[in-house]
Design a protein around this motif. Structure first.
Motif, PDB file in Angstrom:
ATOM      1  N   GLY A 143      -8.863  -4.176  13.171  1.00 48.32           N
ATOM      2  CA  GLY A 143      -8.835  -4.222  14.865  1.00 48.32           C
ATOM      3  C   GLY A 143      -8.305  -3.255  15.505  1.00 48.32           C
ATOM      4  O   GLY A 143      -8.573  -2.846  16.581  1.00 48.32           O
ATOM      5  N   THR A 174      -6.514  -9.704   4.485  1.00 43.16           N
ATOM      6  CA  THR A 174      -7.346  -9.284   3.411  1.00 43.16           C
ATOM      7  C   THR A 174      -6.561  -8.529   2.460  1.00 43.16           C
ATOM      8  O   THR A 174      -6.972  -8.764   1.191  1.00 43.16           O
ATOM      9  CB  THR A 174      -8.035  -7.819   4.376  1.00 43.16           C
ATOM     10  OG1 THR A 174      -8.788  -8.330   5.204  1.00 43.16           O
ATOM     11  CG2 THR A 174      -8.890  -7.080   3.252  1.00 43.16           C
ATOM     12  N   THR A 175      -5.223  -8.359   2.791  1.00 35.96           N
ATOM     13  CA  THR A 175      -4.465  -7.731   1.728  1.00 35.96           C
ATOM     14  C   THR A 175      -4.100  -8.987   0.688  1.00 35.96           C
ATOM     15  O   THR A 175      -3.972  -8.960  -0.398  1.00 35.96           O
ATOM     16  CB  THR A 175      -3.194  -7.056   2.269  1.00 35.96           C
ATOM     17  OG1 THR A 175      -3.532  -6.438   3.223  1.00 35.96           O
ATOM     18  CG2 THR A 175      -2.301  -6.395   1.165  1.00 35.96           C
ATOM     19  N   TYR A 223       0.873  -1.099   0.050  1.00 42.82           N
ATOM     20  CA  TYR A 223      -0.012  -0.033   0.017  1.00 42.82           C
ATOM     21  C   TYR A 223       0.794   1.222  -0.056  1.00 42.82           C
ATOM     22  O   TYR A 223       1.668   1.434   0.812  1.00 42.82           O
ATOM     23  CB  TYR A 223      -0.961   0.127   1.267  1.00 42.82           C
ATOM     24  CG  TYR A 223      -2.099  -0.987   1.164  1.00 42.82           C
ATOM     25  CD1 TYR A 223      -3.032  -0.923   0.209  1.00 42.82           C
ATOM     26  CD2 TYR A 223      -1.989  -1.826   2.173  1.00 42.82           C
ATOM     27  CE1 TYR A 223      -4.105  -1.871   0.226  1.00 42.82           C
ATOM     28  CE2 TYR A 223      -3.219  -2.769   2.166  1.00 42.82           C
ATOM     29  CZ  TYR A 223      -4.131  -2.914   1.241  1.00 42.82           C
ATOM     30  OH  TYR A 223      -5.089  -3.523   1.347  1.00 42.82           O
ATOM     31  N   ARG A 234       1.154   6.759  12.799  1.00 42.42           N
ATOM     32  CA  ARG A 234       0.743   6.015  11.482  1.00 42.42           C
ATOM     33  C   ARG A 234      -0.644   7.229  11.209  1.00 42.42           C
ATOM     34  O   ARG A 234      -1.271   7.413  12.042  1.00 42.42           O
ATOM     35  CB  ARG A 234       0.237   4.658  11.494  1.00 42.42           C
ATOM     36  CG  ARG A 234       1.426   3.832  11.482  1.00 42.42           C
ATOM     37  CD  ARG A 234       1.252   2.580  11.514  1.00 42.42           C
ATOM     38  NE  ARG A 234       0.657   2.047  10.222  1.00 42.42           N
ATOM     39  CZ  ARG A 234       0.371   0.915   9.600  1.00 42.42           C
ATOM     40  NH1 ARG A 234       0.321  -0.018  10.506  1.00 42.42           N
ATOM     41  NH2 ARG A 234      -0.250   0.570   8.384  1.00 42.42           N
ATOM     42  N   GLU A 246      -4.795   4.058   7.384  1.00 44.90           N
ATOM     43  CA  GLU A 246      -4.181   2.705   6.945  1.00 44.90           C
ATOM     44  C   GLU A 246      -3.891   1.812   8.059  1.00 44.90           C
ATOM     45  O   GLU A 246      -3.532   0.736   7.895  1.00 44.90           O
ATOM     46  CB  GLU A 246      -2.892   3.295   6.350  1.00 44.90           C
ATOM     47  CG  GLU A 246      -1.967   3.882   7.376  1.00 44.90           C
ATOM     48  CD  GLU A 246      -0.683   4.557   6.563  1.00 44.90           C
ATOM     49  OE1 GLU A 246       0.468   4.196   6.989  1.00 44.90           O
ATOM     50  OE2 GLU A 246      -0.801   4.959   5.136  1.00 44.90           O
ATOM     51  N   LEU A 247      -4.898   1.836   9.038  1.00 43.93           N
ATOM     52  CA  LEU A 247      -4.600   0.933  10.314  1.00 43.93           C
ATOM     53  C   LEU A 247      -5.566  -0.396   9.956  1.00 43.93           C
ATOM     54  O   LEU A 247      -6.587   0.032   9.184  1.00 43.93           O
ATOM     55  CB  LEU A 247      -5.387   1.488  11.412  1.00 43.93           C
ATOM     56  CG  LEU A 247      -4.518   2.481  12.188  1.00 43.93           C
ATOM     57  CD1 LEU A 247      -5.521   2.766  13.540  1.00 43.93           C
ATOM     58  CD2 LEU A 247      -3.300   1.852  12.331  1.00 43.93           C
ATOM     59  N   GLY A 253      -4.539  -7.483  11.257  1.00 37.11           N
ATOM     60  CA  GLY A 253      -3.208  -6.692  10.585  1.00 37.11           C
ATOM     61  C   GLY A 253      -2.065  -7.651  10.106  1.00 37.11           C
ATOM     62  O   GLY A 253      -1.092  -7.021   9.733  1.00 37.11           O
ATOM     63  N   ALA A 254      -2.529  -8.716   9.983  1.00 35.69           N
ATOM     64  CA  ALA A 254      -1.420  -9.947   9.634  1.00 35.69           C
ATOM     65  C   ALA A 254      -1.557  -9.679   8.248  1.00 35.69           C
ATOM     66  O   ALA A 254      -0.331  -9.998   7.507  1.00 35.69           O
ATOM     67  CB  ALA A 254      -1.863 -11.190  10.100  1.00 35.69           C
ATOM     68  N   GLY A 255      -2.449  -9.502   7.744  1.00 39.11           N
ATOM     69  CA  GLY A 255      -2.406  -9.324   5.919  1.00 39.11           C
ATOM     70  C   GLY A 255      -3.315 -10.315   5.115  1.00 39.11           C
ATOM     71  O   GLY A 255      -3.246 -10.538   4.179  1.00 39.11           O
ATOM     72  N   GLU A 260     -13.060 -13.318   6.380  1.00 35.80           N
ATOM     73  CA  GLU A 260     -13.788 -13.224   7.665  1.00 35.80           C
ATOM     74  C   GLU A 260     -15.607 -13.494   7.737  1.00 35.80           C
ATOM     75  O   GLU A 260     -16.157 -12.531   8.047  1.00 35.80           O
ATOM     76  CB  GLU A 260     -13.689 -12.010   8.337  1.00 35.80           C
ATOM     77  CG  GLU A 260     -12.153 -11.677   8.519  1.00 35.80           C
ATOM     78  CD  GLU A 260     -11.724 -11.001   9.906  1.00 35.80           C
ATOM     79  OE1 GLU A 260     -12.283 -11.105  10.592  1.00 35.80           O
ATOM     80  OE2 GLU A 260     -10.538 -10.803   9.851  1.00 35.80           O
ATOM     81  N   ILE A 290       3.402  -4.815   2.558  1.00 32.64           N
ATOM     82  CA  ILE A 290       2.377  -5.372   3.651  1.00 32.64           C
ATOM     83  C   ILE A 290       2.548  -6.879   3.397  1.00 32.64           C
ATOM     84  O   ILE A 290       2.693  -7.827   4.469  1.00 32.64           O
ATOM     85  CB  ILE A 290       0.962  -5.294   3.122  1.00 32.64           C
ATOM     86  CG1 ILE A 290       0.791  -3.618   3.321  1.00 32.64           C
ATOM     87  CG2 ILE A 290       0.016  -5.789   4.338  1.00 32.64           C
ATOM     88  CD1 ILE A 290       0.877  -3.081   4.511  1.00 32.64           C
ATOM     89  N   ARG A 313      -3.803 -12.991  13.138  1.00 32.87           N
ATOM     90  CA  ARG A 313      -4.416 -11.813  13.984  1.00 32.87           C
ATOM     91  C   ARG A 313      -4.483 -10.735  13.088  1.00 32.87           C
ATOM     92  O   ARG A 313      -4.300 -10.668  11.931  1.00 32.87           O
ATOM     93  CB  ARG A 313      -3.603 -11.589  15.393  1.00 32.87           C
ATOM     94  CG  ARG A 313      -2.253 -11.314  15.083  1.00 32.87           C
ATOM     95  CD  ARG A 313      -1.536 -10.988  16.133  1.00 32.87           C
ATOM     96  NE  ARG A 313      -0.768 -12.017  16.680  1.00 32.87           N
ATOM     97  CZ  ARG A 313      -0.136 -11.978  17.972  1.00 32.87           C
ATOM     98  NH1 ARG A 313      -0.077 -10.699  18.720  1.00 32.87           N
ATOM     99  NH2 ARG A 313       0.299 -12.893  18.391  1.00 32.87           N
TER     100      ARG A 313
HETATM  101  N1  LIG Z   1      -5.352   1.141   2.619  1.00 33.09           N
HETATM  102  C1  LIG Z   1      -4.255   0.912   3.277  1.00 33.09           C
HETATM  103  N2  LIG Z   1      -3.163   1.928   3.171  1.00 33.09           N
HETATM  104  C2  LIG Z   1      -1.910   1.470   4.057  1.00 33.09           C
HETATM  105  N3  LIG Z   1      -1.648   0.327   4.823  1.00 33.09           N
HETATM  106  C3  LIG Z   1      -2.995  -0.553   4.904  1.00 33.09           C
HETATM  107  C4  LIG Z   1      -4.192  -0.282   4.230  1.00 33.09           C
HETATM  108  N4  LIG Z   1      -5.111  -1.356   4.386  1.00 33.09           N
HETATM  109  C5  LIG Z   1      -4.061  -2.091   5.239  1.00 33.09           C
HETATM  110  N5  LIG Z   1      -2.965  -1.650   5.587  1.00 33.09           N
HETATM  111  C6  LIG Z   1      -1.934  -1.926   6.540  1.00 33.09           C
HETATM  112  O1  LIG Z   1      -1.637  -3.408   6.048  1.00 33.09           O
HETATM  113  C7  LIG Z   1      -1.488  -4.212   7.209  1.00 33.09           C
HETATM  114  C8  LIG Z   1      -2.557  -5.589   6.714  1.00 33.09           C
HETATM  115  O2  LIG Z   1      -3.819  -5.389   6.610  1.00 33.09           O
HETATM  116  P1  LIG Z   1      -4.912  -6.327   6.520  1.00 33.09           P
HETATM  117  O3  LIG Z   1      -6.219  -5.579   6.234  1.00 33.09           O
HETATM  118  O4  LIG Z   1      -4.520  -7.411   5.312  1.00 33.09           O
HETATM  119  O5  LIG Z   1      -5.088  -7.097   7.609  1.00 33.09           O
HETATM  120  P2  LIG Z   1      -6.031  -8.515   8.034  1.00 33.09           P
HETATM  121  O6  LIG Z   1      -5.226  -9.684   8.198  1.00 33.09           O
HETATM  122  O7  LIG Z   1      -7.077  -8.459   7.161  1.00 33.09           O
HETATM  123  O8  LIG Z   1      -6.505  -7.710   9.414  1.00 33.09           O
HETATM  124  P3  LIG Z   1      -8.157  -7.692  10.182  1.00 33.09           P
HETATM  125  O9  LIG Z   1      -8.260  -8.984  10.737  1.00 33.09           O
HETATM  126  O10 LIG Z   1      -7.927  -6.722  11.108  1.00 33.09           O
HETATM  127  O11 LIG Z   1      -9.043  -7.395   9.094  1.00 33.09           O
HETATM  128  C9  LIG Z   1      -2.074  -3.619   8.270  1.00 33.09           C
HETATM  129  O12 LIG Z   1      -0.963  -3.295   9.201  1.00 33.09           O
HETATM  130  C10 LIG Z   1      -2.846  -2.527   7.961  1.00 33.09           C
HETATM  131  O13 LIG Z   1      -2.429  -1.387   8.719  1.00 33.09           O
END
Ligand SMILES: Nc1ncnc2c1ncn2[C@@H]1O[C@H](COP(=O)(O)OP(=O)(O)OP(=O)(O)O)[C@@H](O)[C@H]1O
Ligand SMILES: Nc1ncnc2c1ncn2[C@@H]1O[C@H](COP(=O)(O)OP(=O)(O)OP(=O)(O)O)[C@@H](O)[C@H]1O
Ligand SMILES: [Mg+2]
Ligand SMILES: [Mg+2]
Lengths: 234, 261, 626
Positions: free
Chosen positions: B150, A42-43, A12, B142, B146-147, A38-40, A160, A17, A36
């Motif tokens: 959770g 969704t990404t 991003y 940050r 972009e969080l 923020g692990a990534g 999820e 990520i 958990r």
């Molecule tokens: N649009 C964005 N711009 C910058 N960073 C991002 C963006 N979206 C997500 N992130 C960062 O990418 C990392 C992974 O996020 P992701 O959404 O893939 O996590 P996740 O495992 O799906 O978490 P959750 O269970 O909370 O949905 C996180 O550190 C988040 O802060």
């Protein structure tokens, strides 16, 4: 293999990520991507579906490298993506929501019609004409999945699916996923809830800070408390 | 005089003629943790929105610290000492995590109309202390756009605490977190409640959290309260099991659980 | 009585064409979120092309065939514009596409003159419909009756299209969440192109059908675009049925306004719009504007006050500007002062738009009030310059306080349109209240005091005021008040829940922005020595908007750069070519494609990237050492 992902990296803006994520989903199997928040997870899903601004690596779907294709091309080849935030079209009725997802039938995969989906999700049958915005969270979640199935996918990415749902609805969801698997669909789902994932998946991939930390059969993960306690915060 | 922190009587609300909440009454004491659970669409968020003044009830009264606050604005509820978190997170996405808190702290101190001075230098210590409490200190700089989901939830909680509330309303505070993090966050919140004598009303679909932390549980179904009482009593209630808890496949005894493959 | 009926029918006929244009605008906005400023230009081009085709082909088939063909031609042109231009900038911040389509409008206005000449063109009458029908003793053109029938027919056809076809369902889905539609396997690109063609085709049809009624001319685009905006907003964004009702309302107001209140007919429509919006903030049939999902904004990096290096650069820039009088002659200094004045004006608009999140389409109102206030103080009261400037600012503040009180009740495009309506009302007041404002002749003789009369002195005065004003707005942006504003902009839900009043905060912001705009306007009156109604006109508002967008809405003060570049371009181009609009429009389009986040946005992103990469290289050895 239905889906074979290797060396997948995602960014991003300036922030990387995902770091060389690799995972496989076999035909007709359910794989859980665990990690958990923020692990990534969704990404990873968004990278596979081509929704992340910058990505690298190889995504082989069926027998074709789809890593350079735009999202709609990937979806048309039979990969469905159900986002975590549901994203129902609130101004459209249930029927119309399904229509948006419709794609032509595909050889070798089950062909879904609204009627068949109403059988799978009996709740929806009662509200065909209801606007998406007037449905409760659980019903919306069912509808997003049904909507994706209208594309007659080979593989469904479920982000999820149990989040924010009442326990009873989560159970319904588990039954629906098992029913989809029985139809021959492959499913890759992301979860933080190991209990739920364990009930329905054959294999697990654990991801932390964008790195894969474990990949193997579900039973193996369950027998390694050290792994899941370290990376899943159970 | 022993008056409750919050007393709600026959609260009702309908949207375009369709009832969402009908005749809900309950009380909440200082330092008590009360859970509101119920199926999706039961009217939980609607209740929250009425309690903090977001929407006007059609009928019923809300007494906060003995005063009638029915249909007062979210702003005045905040000034009276009510903090809340939103189910669908509402944060200031153009700011950093710390700036979100600084803005709220400035508002609480009544300094938000000051047209000079740098806002991102104000209340740094207080903001960081709150971030520590919810485990976000590492992400203070940050951009909050972009969080991960959770982490946004944690930020919501921190913002809700900036006015040192005596009543905290939390709509699904731990959704989107890993099980252990949920428990940690809830434990931290409960500690705050006990030490500052804050009353907490929260909703949650994670039953482990609800039954571990709530002093009392209320169950809402189609806008009506169908059960209220100690967690163990509610858990055994047949009606509650049928409409909400299900067979316990997902939370609880895993070994016994089986889904036909 | 019969006269009124005839007038009523004329109004209905006018409504048909207006409805076509407005529904096209509404559909395009709904799906692509593009406020298509060029919609009027497509309407105009539709009329010109239809003129040529119907002149060439004879008979009924020739006439109607010519109309259909012209619609197809212009729709194809629209498709081309979408593919070549808009596709590149969908990811740019909101309203940026407005800038691009504004550039197109400028180009179109010159192009039609080059192709068809500057004279009004009178098209052929529709074969077989040249006569009139007697209604209650009044002759009503039969062509009008056809148009009257056409409106409901198109409305019905559009309804069927949107509710009974897959294309329509996809369009409605995309209106809500375009990314999700793509994630369901729909090729968004072609959907957008198709929608754009449809909308443009409707505009062209509206234009083509007008040729038997009105002469075709090269200024018809602006009239219709403003009316179409008004219709869309009164009816409710995205509601085709609402657009239908509103076009009836507006067309009838136009038809009867001339009979009943000839003096104020110009403002009547805007007054009605203001009333409707205050009573129904989402228009007659509109629903609350759900924030459209997807194809998000560029992730904006958090704003920071200038660091030491940037402060140094800004200081050097001011110093250079202060030394310019050593080289520039009187003309250059006048241009320089104008740039500075517009930099302040643009910055005041940027404060409203970027920090406050309130995009105003009528900011010139306060610029003009400041100018008139200052000029009147000099002319009628005989005040010296500084108190007169103060008077201008007071008038601007008062106007902003009054208008703003209504405007901040609305949000988004509705807000923009209400500001436009108030600016039009202010403009009409200046235009028609001849006794005080001199009307069209303006107020002359507002020259600066002796100490500031020389071009140099006035330039330095402008520099001091502009730097002071811009600095003050920057300080305000980073102050607690600025954070409160941004809080309301980012999430009014959360802001209210932490005790910030949305309306009050935005109202104060509106007044502050109006005050600084009035200051710029006052200076402008002294620079030119005169004030005319166009100081409050739509073109001045649009200039301000262009400067902000060119500078970058995502920045704190990029508009300063935008103002300098845009003023320089337009002054220079007007002196260089006869087709200044064509060249200026092309320049805007080019800039839009090159800098999709504005010039200022481009530089700050570039500086940000450099900062990140230097930090990364600095951090690497430390990590290696550990
Ligand atoms: N649009 C964005 N711009 C910058 N960073 C991002 C963006 N979206 C997500 N992130 C960062 O990418 C990392 C992974 O996020 P992701 O959404 O893939 O996590 P996740 O495992 O799906 O978490 P959750 O269970 O909370 O949905 C996180 O550190 C988040 O802060
Ligand atoms: N703005 C609204 N307009 C119309 N109906 C609404 C509105 N908001 C909520 N509802 C309806 O009111 C009912 C209660 O909604 P509410 O959001 O309070 O449920 P909830 O208990 O919080 O559910 P969840 O657990 O899914 O969050 C639902 O049927 C919902 O569809
Ligand atoms: Mg996620
Ligand atoms: Mg809720």
């Amino acid at each position: 293999m239905t889906l074979r992902v290797s060396n997948l990296c995602g960014w991003y803006g300036q922030a990387q990520i995902l770091f060389e994520v690799a995972l496989d989903v076999g035909p007709g199997s359910v794989v859980a991507l665990l990690g958990r928040n923020g692990a990534g997870k969704t990404t990873t899903f968004r990278s596979i579906a081509g929704l992340v601004p910058r990505r690298e690596g190889v995504v082989v779907f069926g027998d074709q490298d789809v890593s350079r294709l735009p999202t709609y091309e990937i979806v048309r080849r039979g990969l469905a993506f159900v986002p975590e935030d549901r994203r129902i079209f609130t101004d459209l009725t249930v029927e119309e929501n399904l229509e948006v997802g419709r794609q032509p039938p595909r050889l070798g995969v089950p062909h879904w019609t609204p009627e068949r989906l109403y059988e799978l999700f009996p709740n929806l049958a009662a509200m065909r004409r209801r606007l998406g915005g007037r449905m409760s969270g659980g019903e919306q979640q069912m509808l997003t999945i049904a909507r994706s199935l209208m594309g007659n996918p080979r593989l469904v990415l479920l982000d999820e699916p149990s989040e924010g749902l009442a326990p009873k609805i989560v159970e319904d969801m588990a039954h629906a996923i098992v029913a989809m698997k029985r139809e021959g669909l492959s499913i890759l789902l992301s979860e933080q809830n190991l209990h739920f994932a364990r009930l329905i998946s054959d294999a697990a991939v654990v991801i932390e800070s964008g790195h894969v930390r474990f990949a193997g059969p579900m039973a193996e993960l369950v027998s390694h408390p050290d792994v899941y306690e370290a990376y899943l915060a159970v | 005089m022993n008056q409750s922190l919050l007393r709600v009587e026959s609260l009702a609300k309908s949207y375009h003629g369709v009832p969402a909440v009908r005749g809900v009454s309950f009380t909440l004491e200082r330092g008590e943790i009360l859970a509101l659970i119920g199926p999706n669409g039961a009217g939980k968020s609607t209740c929250f929105n009425m309690l903090n003044g977001q929407i006007r009830p059609n009928a019923g009264t809300i007494l906060f610290e003995g005063q009638d606050v029915t249909a007062s604005s979210p702003r005045s509820m905040w000034r009276r000492g009510v903090g809340r978190t939103f189910q669908i997170t509402a944060t200031f996405t153009s700011m950093t995590v710390r700036e979100n808190l600084q803005t709220a702290l400035l508002s609480h101190a009544g300094q938000l109309s000051r047209p000079f001075g740098k806002a991102n230098r104000a209340f740094e210590v207080e903001a960081d202390a709150l971030l520590d409490r919810v485990g976000l200190r590492g992400q203070a700089d940050r951009s909050c756009g972009e969080l991960a989901y959770g982490d946004l939830k944690r930020l919501e909680l921190a913002v809700a605490l900036t006015n040192s509330p005596s009543l905290l309303l939390m709509d699904e505070p731990t959704a989107g977190m890993a099980p252990k993090e949920r428990a940690d966050l809830m434990r931290a919140t409960a500690a705050i409640a006990r030490e500052r004598n804050v009353g907490i009303l929260f909703t949650e679909h994670d039953m482990d959290i609800v039954f571990e932390h709530a002093d009392r549980v209320m169950v809402l179904n189609r806008g009506e309260l169908i059960a209220m009482g100690a967690p163990d009593v509610v858990r055994q209630d047949r009606q509650v099991r049928a409409i909400y808890l299900g067979e316990g496949l997902v939370h609880g005894d895993l070994a016994a659980a089986q889904v036909r493959h | 009585m019969a006269l009124y009926l005839a007038q009523f029918l004329t109004g209905l006929a006018g409504a048909a064409s207006l409805f076509l244009v407005a529904s096209g605008l509404s559909i395009i906005f709904g799906v692509t979120r593009v406020v298509n400023f060029a919609h009027g230009a497509f309407y105009m081009v539709g009329a010109y092309v239809a003129y040529t085709l119907t002149e060439r082909f004879e008979g009924a088939i020739g006439f109607w065939g010519g109309i259909v063909l012209s619609v197809l031609v212009v729709a194809a042109l629209g498709g081309l514009v979408e593919i070549l231009l808009l596709r590149r900038i969908y990811h740019a911040p909101d309203l940026f596409q407005l800038l691009a389509t504004f550039g197109l409008t400028l180009m179109a206005e010159d192009l039609v003159v080059i192709i068809w000449g500057p004279e009004d063109l009178v098209g052929p009458r529709a074969p077989g419909l040249k006569g009139a029908v007697e209604v209650l003793g009044q002759a009503v053109p039969s062509y009008d009756l056809v148009l009257i029938a056409l409106g409901p027919l198109v409305l019905g056809a559009l309804w069927l299209l949107f509710h009974r076809t897959r294309f329509g369902i996809l369009v409605r889905a995309a209106t809500q969440d375009r990314d999700m539609v793509a994630a369901l396997g729909v090729n968004q690109k072609w959907l957008f192109t198709a929608v754009f063609c449809l909308g443009v085709g409707l505009a062209a049809l509206g234009g083509a059908l007008q040729i038997p009624r009105d002469a075709v001319n090269h200024a018809m685009d602006l009239t219709v675009i403003v009316e179409a905006f008004v219709v869309v907003v009164i009816g409710g964004l995205g509601s085709v049925g609402g657009a239908f009702l509103a076009s009836l309302l507006v067309a009838e107001l136009n038809a009867f306004g001339i009979l009943v209140l000839p003096g104020v007919s110009l403002v009547l429509v805007f007054v009605v719009m203001a009333v409707v919006l205050v009573l129904r903030p989402n228009g007659l049939l509109g629903r609350a504007e759900a924030p459209a999902r997807g194809t998000g904004q560029m992730s904006s990096r958090p704003w920071r006050p200038l660091d030491a290096k940037a402060q140094f650069i800004a200081l050097v820039a001011v110093a250079v500007a202060a030394l310019l009088p050593l080289w520039l002659g009187p003309y250059g200094l006048a241009v320089g002062a104008e740039m500075l004045i517009f930099a302040l004006f643009a910055m005041s608009l940027q404060f409203l738009m970027s920090t406050g999140g309130l995009a105003s389409f009528g900011h010139a109102a306060y610029f003009g009030l400041g100018a008139y206030g200052a000029a009147l103080a000099v002319k009628s009261l005989g005040w010296p310059m500084i108190p007169a400037l103060g008077c201008g600012v007071m008038l601007g503040l008062a106007g902003a306080a009054l208008f703003g009180w209504f405007c901040v009740r609305l949000a988004g495009v509705y807000f923009a349109m209400l500001t436009l309506a108030f600016a039009q009302i202010a403009w009409s007041a200046a235009f028609q209240w001849t006794a005080v404002t001199g009307g069209d002749n303006g107020l002359l003789g507002s020259w600066p005091d002796a100490w500031a009369a020389s071009p140099r002195a006035f330039y330095w005065l402008s520099l001091a005021v502009a730097v002071g004003g811009i600095g003050a707005l920057r300080i305000l942006t980073f102050s607690p008040f600025g954070y409160g504003l941004r809080a309301v902009r980012d999430s009014s839900l959360r802001a209210e829940a932490i005790g910030i009043g949305r309306r009050h905060t935005q109202w104060v912001c509106f007044i502050v922005a109006g005050g600084f705009a009035a200051l710029a306007g006052g200076l402008f009156a002294f620079l030119k020595g005169s004030v005319f109604p166009d100081a409050l006109g739509i073109p001045t508002s649009v200039d301000g908007l262009v400067m902000v967008l060119l500078g970058g809405v995502g920045t704190v003060s990029g508009s300063v750069l935008g103002a300098v570049v845009y003023k320089a371009l337009s002054v220079w181009l007007i002196s260089q070519t006869d087709y200044s609009k064509l060249v200026l429009g092309a320049a805007i389009v080019g800039l839009v494609v090159l800098f999709p986040s504005g010039i200022g946005g481009f530089f700050s992103a570039w500086a940000g990237r450099r900062r990140v990469s230097t930090r990364a290289t600095a951090a690497a050895p430390v990590e290696a050492a550990e």
